[in-house]
Each structure stands twice: as C-alpha cells, then as structure tokens.
Design a protein around this motif. Structure first.
Motif, PDB file in Angstrom:
ATOM      1  N   UNK A 122       0.828  -1.205   0.000  1.00 38.76           N
ATOM      2  CA  UNK A 122       0.000   0.000   0.000  1.00 38.76           C
ATOM      3  C   UNK A 122       0.862   1.254   0.000  1.00 38.76           C
ATOM      4  N   UNK A 123       1.890   1.266   0.838  1.00 36.74           N
ATOM      5  CA  UNK A 123       2.809   2.398   0.901  1.00 36.74           C
ATOM      6  C   UNK A 123       3.415   2.676  -0.475  1.00 36.74           C
ATOM      7  N   UNK A 124       3.884   1.643  -1.148  1.00 35.84           N
ATOM      8  CA  UNK A 124       4.467   1.816  -2.472  1.00 35.84           C
ATOM      9  C   UNK A 124       3.419   2.281  -3.485  1.00 35.84           C
ATOM     10  N   UNK A 127       3.098   6.002  -3.044  1.00 35.87           N
ATOM     11  CA  UNK A 127       4.295   6.708  -3.505  1.00 35.87           C
ATOM     12  C   UNK A 127       4.499   6.612  -5.012  1.00 35.87           C
ATOM     13  N   UNK A 128       3.876   5.625  -5.647  1.00 31.48           N
ATOM     14  CA  UNK A 128       4.071   5.465  -7.091  1.00 31.48           C
ATOM     15  C   UNK A 128       3.593   6.682  -7.868  1.00 31.48           C
ATOM     16  N   UNK A 129       2.611   7.397  -7.332  1.00 31.91           N
ATOM     17  CA  UNK A 129       2.082   8.563  -8.043  1.00 31.91           C
ATOM     18  C   UNK A 129       3.183   9.593  -8.253  1.00 31.91           C
ATOM     19  N   UNK A 173      14.267   3.048 -11.186  1.00 25.23           N
ATOM     20  CA  UNK A 173      14.557   2.216 -10.019  1.00 25.23           C
ATOM     21  C   UNK A 173      13.282   1.843  -9.271  1.00 25.23           C
ATOM     22  N   UNK A 174      12.352   2.806  -9.177  1.00 29.99           N
ATOM     23  CA  UNK A 174      11.133   2.514  -8.423  1.00 29.99           C
ATOM     24  C   UNK A 174      10.284   1.458  -9.124  1.00 29.99           C
ATOM     25  N   UNK A 175      10.407   1.360 -10.438  1.00 34.15           N
ATOM     26  CA  UNK A 175       9.697   0.299 -11.141  1.00 34.15           C
ATOM     27  C   UNK A 175      10.168  -1.073 -10.652  1.00 34.15           C
ATOM     28  N   UNK A 176      11.465  -1.189 -10.336  1.00 36.32           N
ATOM     29  CA  UNK A 176      11.980  -2.449  -9.810  1.00 36.32           C
ATOM     30  C   UNK A 176      11.350  -2.763  -8.456  1.00 36.32           C
ATOM     31  N   UNK A 177      11.163  -1.723  -7.632  1.00 38.54           N
ATOM     32  CA  UNK A 177      10.499  -1.930  -6.341  1.00 38.54           C
ATOM     33  C   UNK A 177       9.071  -2.411  -6.553  1.00 38.54           C
ATOM     34  N   UNK A 178       8.345  -1.755  -7.464  1.00 40.99           N
ATOM     35  CA  UNK A 178       6.965  -2.161  -7.735  1.00 40.99           C
ATOM     36  C   UNK A 178       6.911  -3.584  -8.272  1.00 40.99           C
ATOM     37  N   UNK A 190      -2.210   3.957 -10.311  1.00 41.44           N
ATOM     38  CA  UNK A 190      -2.946   3.908  -9.044  1.00 41.44           C
ATOM     39  C   UNK A 190      -3.553   5.243  -8.625  1.00 41.44           C
ATOM     40  N   UNK A 191      -3.663   6.158  -9.559  1.00 43.26           N
ATOM     41  CA  UNK A 191      -4.278   7.454  -9.233  1.00 43.26           C
ATOM     42  C   UNK A 191      -5.694   7.275  -8.705  1.00 43.26           C
ATOM     43  N   UNK A 192      -6.390   6.286  -9.221  1.00 47.04           N
ATOM     44  CA  UNK A 192      -7.797   6.122  -8.848  1.00 47.04           C
ATOM     45  C   UNK A 192      -8.018   5.470  -7.494  1.00 47.04           C
TER      46      UNK A 192
END
Length: 317
Positions: A122-124, A127-129, A173-178, A190-192
């Motif tokens: 959920x946290x990620x 933050x993805x936005x 890099x954040x794509x790797x986290x996701x 995940x804007x919605x």
C-alpha cells in the motif's frame, strides 16, 4: 466526479465536464477535498504526460486554466494558514531547523519494524504517483533560475535522472520496487485508488512548479525532501528487507540513503542559500515551500497510520 480508470485514461468528455463544471469547491466542506485534489491532479497532469484519449490541445484550454486558477486559489488559501517565518537572515540554517523538528507521525519507523507485507505494498502504491515521475516537477524551476542556484539544482537533478543512464534514473529504479512487490509499473496506474491526501502532496509540487512566482517555494520544497530523505529511506529499505525484499526491490531506497546525504548540503546551502542571496525578496517563499511539504507529508502519514492502526486499508476501494 468519475475517477480515472486504473491505467490513467481520462476521456475528452471528463476534461470537457471539468471545463464547464461549477467553480465553487471549498476546501474543508464534506467531500470537497477529494473533488478539489482529484480535479487539480487531472488538470496538472495535462502538463506532464497527459491522459490516454485526451487531445493535447486541452493543456492550454482557457476554460480549464480558469478553473485551475480557482482551484489553486482554494488550495493556496489553505496553505497560507500555515505558520512560517516571514523573514529569516539565514535560510539554510532555518531549513536545517525546520527539517530537524520531531513530533510528527513516524511512518518510516512503523514500516521499518511493524508493517505487514500488504501494508508495504500500500505504501508503495501511494508513492508510485510521485516516484514514477520523480524529479520532473522540480525540473520546471531550471529555466527560471540563473547562476549558483541553477547550477546546484541541476547537480541534484542530474543524480535524480541517473546521470543520463536509464537504469539509474530514480523513476526507473522505483519500477523495480513495484515489480518486486507484484504491483503495476504503469505510469499513473494507481491514481484512482489513492486518497486526496496523497494527491495533495503531488499537487503541491505541481502548484509550485508550474508558476514562476513560486520558484522560491519550489526550491524550498525540494530542499525539505532532500533534507528529510536519508533516515526514512534507510528505514523503508530495511523494512522491505525484513519482509523478504531482495536487492533489486530495495535498490531505490538504498540509492536515496547515499545520494540524499550529499544532496542535503547542496539543497540547503548551494541552492536555497544562494537563491535567497540572489533574490532576497523571495527568501520567505523558500521557507514557505518547505513548511508546506513538511506539513502535508505529516498529514498524509497520519492518515495512513490511522487507517492501519484501525485494521483498515489506507487506499480507496
């Protein structure tokens, strides 16, 4: 108002509806924060990568700009109520004092030691936005600066964009986290499902970034981000390792621990300090930008923690 679909499309019809919508949203009224920040986010995104199926000419549509100005006035009126020193002779040390304040909710501490795997996901998601366009809002300031503050900002941004290497870009890099968390890496996916508190954090940097008059506030915003990043990102990385995250999934957080320790001094002294000397009439705006982001981040963290402590999801259903 209908929320955008999961992968980011907003139709011309939705944009047209916004252009002709009533302009009386009021911050603080029941439900209006959702409307205000979703509407602002949709309008701001026209200046980034746009929306699927929406003609690019909507970016400068006069009716949309008029609506955006009204919504921004509501948002700015709320921000103006925050207590910020009007004048300060030593902006870098004022920023150090502001970013050293304690007492806010410790979301990073919770994630390091207590968060479940689903809560980290959920946290990620929240933050993805921002992280999937990380650095982009602050780049708007580059053509609005000169000399030392411009050079300092570019030095920070070069690192954010990986020195020109795609794999080292923080967005990538954040794509790797996701991916490691089994989440969608699509920009805007995940804007919605994020609440208005998450959108408000993103809208704040767009408000500052898209207006030349707010260039000082944008620098203060970036400085506050850089100066409060090292400890939390260390906690996020350790929390994800505790939950089984591998080196690829934690690379984004580990990179920020190292990079932002250097950026902290550049942001406070070379960027904000030199800017305040060059344009002393905007020094107060630097501190205003920092105060805004620190307050909105605390408000978002408090919301997330309150939902988790109640045994509920922090995302919209």
């Amino acid at each position: 108002m209908k929320l955008p679909s999961p992968r980011g499309p907003v139709s011309d019809a939705v944009i047209s509806t916004l252009a002709t919508a009533p302009h009386g949203l009021t911050v603080g009224d029941p439900g209006s924060d959702d409307d205000l920040h979703l509407s602002l986010f949709i309008l701001y995104e026209l200046h980034y990568r746009g929306w699927d199926g929406v003609d690019d000419t909507w970016e400068w549509h006069p009716d949309l700009l008029a609506l955006r100005a009204r919504l921004e006035a509501e948002f700015e009126a709320e921000l103006r109520r925050l207590p910020v020193p009007e004048h300060h002779a030593d902006v870098p040390h004022a920023l150090l004092a502001m970013t050293s304040e304690t007492g806010g909710p410790s979301l990073s501490g919770y994630i390091r030691g207590r968060a479940t795997y689903e809560q980290f996901r959920e946290f990620a998601t929240h933050r993805s936005v921002y992280h999937l366009r990380e650095a982009d809002p602050h780049t708007f300031a580059i053509p609005r600066l000169a000399g030392a503050p411009k050079a300092a900002l570019i030095e920070i941004q070069i690192d954010e964009y990986g020195g020109g290497a795609v794999r080292r870009m923080h967005q990538e890099m954040f794509k790797e986290t996701l991916t490691g968390l089994g989440l969608d890496t699509t920009y805007g996916a995940y804007v919605n499902v994020v609440p208005w508190q998450t959108l408000a954090n993103n809208n704040l940097m767009s408000l500052f970034g898209l207006h030349r008059r707010w260039r000082g506030a944008l620098l203060g915003h970036l400085a506050a981000y850089e100066m409060t990043s090292t400890g939390p990102n260390r906690a996020y990385g350790n929390g994800l390792r505790r939950l089984g995250g591998d080196a690829s999934a934690t690379r984004f957080y580990d990179e920020h621990v190292e990079a932002d320790a250097v950026h902290e001094q550049i942001a406070a002294f070379d960027m904000c300090g030199s800017f305040s000397e060059a344009e002393p009439e905007l020094a107060a705006d630097v501190l205003f930008g920092a105060r805004c982001v620190l307050t909105l981040e605390d408000r978002w963290a408090e919301y997330v923690l309150s939902r988790w402590e109640a045994g509920e999801s922090s995302l919209r259903t």
